[in-house]
Design a protein around this motif. Structure first.
Motif, PDB file in Angstrom:
ATOM      1  N   CYS A   1     -19.238 -10.388  -2.832  1.00 21.73           N
ATOM      2  CA  CYS A   1     -18.687  -9.034  -3.151  1.00 21.73           C
ATOM      3  C   CYS A   1     -17.324  -8.702  -2.517  1.00 21.73           C
ATOM      4  O   CYS A   1     -16.688  -7.767  -3.190  1.00 21.73           O
ATOM      5  N   SER A   2     -16.681  -9.373  -1.757  1.00 22.39           N
ATOM      6  CA  SER A   2     -15.566  -8.830  -1.190  1.00 22.39           C
ATOM      7  C   SER A   2     -14.529  -9.543  -2.491  1.00 22.39           C
ATOM      8  O   SER A   2     -13.478  -8.838  -2.663  1.00 22.39           O
ATOM      9  N   LYS A   3     -14.690 -10.555  -2.840  1.00 22.16           N
ATOM     10  CA  LYS A   3     -13.839 -11.076  -3.885  1.00 22.16           C
ATOM     11  C   LYS A   3     -13.938 -10.248  -5.142  1.00 22.16           C
ATOM     12  O   LYS A   3     -12.987  -9.925  -5.724  1.00 22.16           O
ATOM     13  N   LEU A   4     -15.072  -9.851  -5.584  1.00 20.63           N
ATOM     14  CA  LEU A   4     -15.193  -9.143  -6.885  1.00 20.63           C
ATOM     15  C   LEU A   4     -14.671  -7.515  -6.740  1.00 20.63           C
ATOM     16  O   LEU A   4     -14.198  -7.137  -7.584  1.00 20.63           O
ATOM     17  N   ASN A   5     -14.846  -7.026  -5.389  1.00 20.63           N
ATOM     18  CA  ASN A   5     -14.569  -5.582  -5.204  1.00 20.63           C
ATOM     19  C   ASN A   5     -12.878  -5.691  -5.128  1.00 20.63           C
ATOM     20  O   ASN A   5     -12.465  -4.426  -5.551  1.00 20.63           O
ATOM     21  N   LYS A   6     -12.355  -6.677  -4.919  1.00 22.18           N
ATOM     22  CA  LYS A   6     -11.033  -6.670  -4.903  1.00 22.18           C
ATOM     23  C   LYS A   6     -10.266  -6.551  -6.234  1.00 22.18           C
ATOM     24  O   LYS A   6      -9.214  -5.883  -6.360  1.00 22.18           O
ATOM     25  N   TRP A   7     -10.972  -6.825  -7.397  1.00 21.87           N
ATOM     26  CA  TRP A   7     -10.583  -6.920  -8.667  1.00 21.87           C
ATOM     27  C   TRP A   7     -11.052  -5.905  -9.436  1.00 21.87           C
ATOM     28  O   TRP A   7     -10.954  -5.706 -10.585  1.00 21.87           O
ATOM     29  N   VAL A   8     -12.097  -4.961  -8.872  1.00 25.09           N
ATOM     30  CA  VAL A   8     -12.673  -3.849  -9.642  1.00 25.09           C
ATOM     31  C   VAL A   8     -11.447  -2.713  -9.948  1.00 25.09           C
ATOM     32  O   VAL A   8     -11.374  -2.322 -11.090  1.00 25.09           O
ATOM     33  N   ILE A   9     -10.583  -2.298  -9.215  1.00 24.26           N
ATOM     34  CA  ILE A   9      -9.511  -1.319  -9.447  1.00 24.26           C
ATOM     35  C   ILE A   9      -8.553  -1.907 -10.444  1.00 24.26           C
ATOM     36  O   ILE A   9      -8.193  -1.146 -11.328  1.00 24.26           O
ATOM     37  N   PRO A  10      -7.959  -3.353 -10.254  1.00 24.05           N
ATOM     38  CA  PRO A  10      -7.159  -3.548 -11.477  1.00 24.05           C
ATOM     39  C   PRO A  10      -7.697  -3.703 -12.475  1.00 24.05           C
ATOM     40  O   PRO A  10      -7.149  -3.415 -13.802  1.00 24.05           O
ATOM     41  N   GLU A  11      -9.022  -4.022 -12.725  1.00 23.56           N
ATOM     42  CA  GLU A  11      -9.761  -3.910 -14.082  1.00 23.56           C
ATOM     43  C   GLU A  11      -9.803  -2.474 -14.420  1.00 23.56           C
ATOM     44  O   GLU A  11      -9.522  -2.238 -15.629  1.00 23.56           O
TER      45      GLU A  11
END
Length: 139
Positions: free
Chosen positions: A41-51
């Motif tokens: 979840c920490s890996k994925l949440n890091k990329w939510v805003i750039p997406e």
């Protein structure tokens, strides 16, 4: 000018395809228990805003450049990304929360969403590629 719009959209779409594949691989690793829920979840949440930013920029760019069909095609996905980001319950780590990802089939729904986004971005990639070639030929 139109060719520049589609070149930028094509590059942005390549990044979004990469992110979709990254989301699928990371969620698959969680599903197979190769990584724990917290690190996933920490890996994925890091990329939510750039997406979110990448997709919103392309959507606004299509609106500004008056490509209505592509704008209307991108609008529901951009709206869904914004809605998903805004509706994160307080106390959660982000869109992907380690305490809830295994509850109520959330892992399967996140995986399905990533697959749908991958298909959508692949469709957009070929549309942008065709439109870029057409714009370069017409210029």
């Amino acid at each position: 000018m139109e060719a520049v719009v589609f070149v930028f959209s094509l590059l942005d779409c390549c990044a979004l395809i990469f992110l979709s594949v990254y989301f699928i691989i990371t969620l698959s690793d969680l599903e197979c228990d190769y990584i724990n829920a917290r690190s996933c979840c920490s890996k994925l949440n890091k990329w939510v805003i750039p997406e979110l930013v990448g997709h919103t920029i392309v959507t606004v760019l299509m609106l500004i450049s008056l490509h209505w069909f592509i704008f209307l095609l991108n609008l529901p996905v951009a709206t869904w990304n914004i809605y998903r980001f805004i509706m994160v319950p307080s106390g959660n780590m982000g869109v992907f929360d380690p305490t809830e990802i295994h509850n109520r089939g959330q892992l399967k729904s996140h995986m399905k969403e990533a697959m749908i986004k991958l298909g959508f971005h692949l469709l957009c990639f070929f549309m942008y590629l065709y439109s870029m070639i057409l714009a370069l030929i017409n210029d």
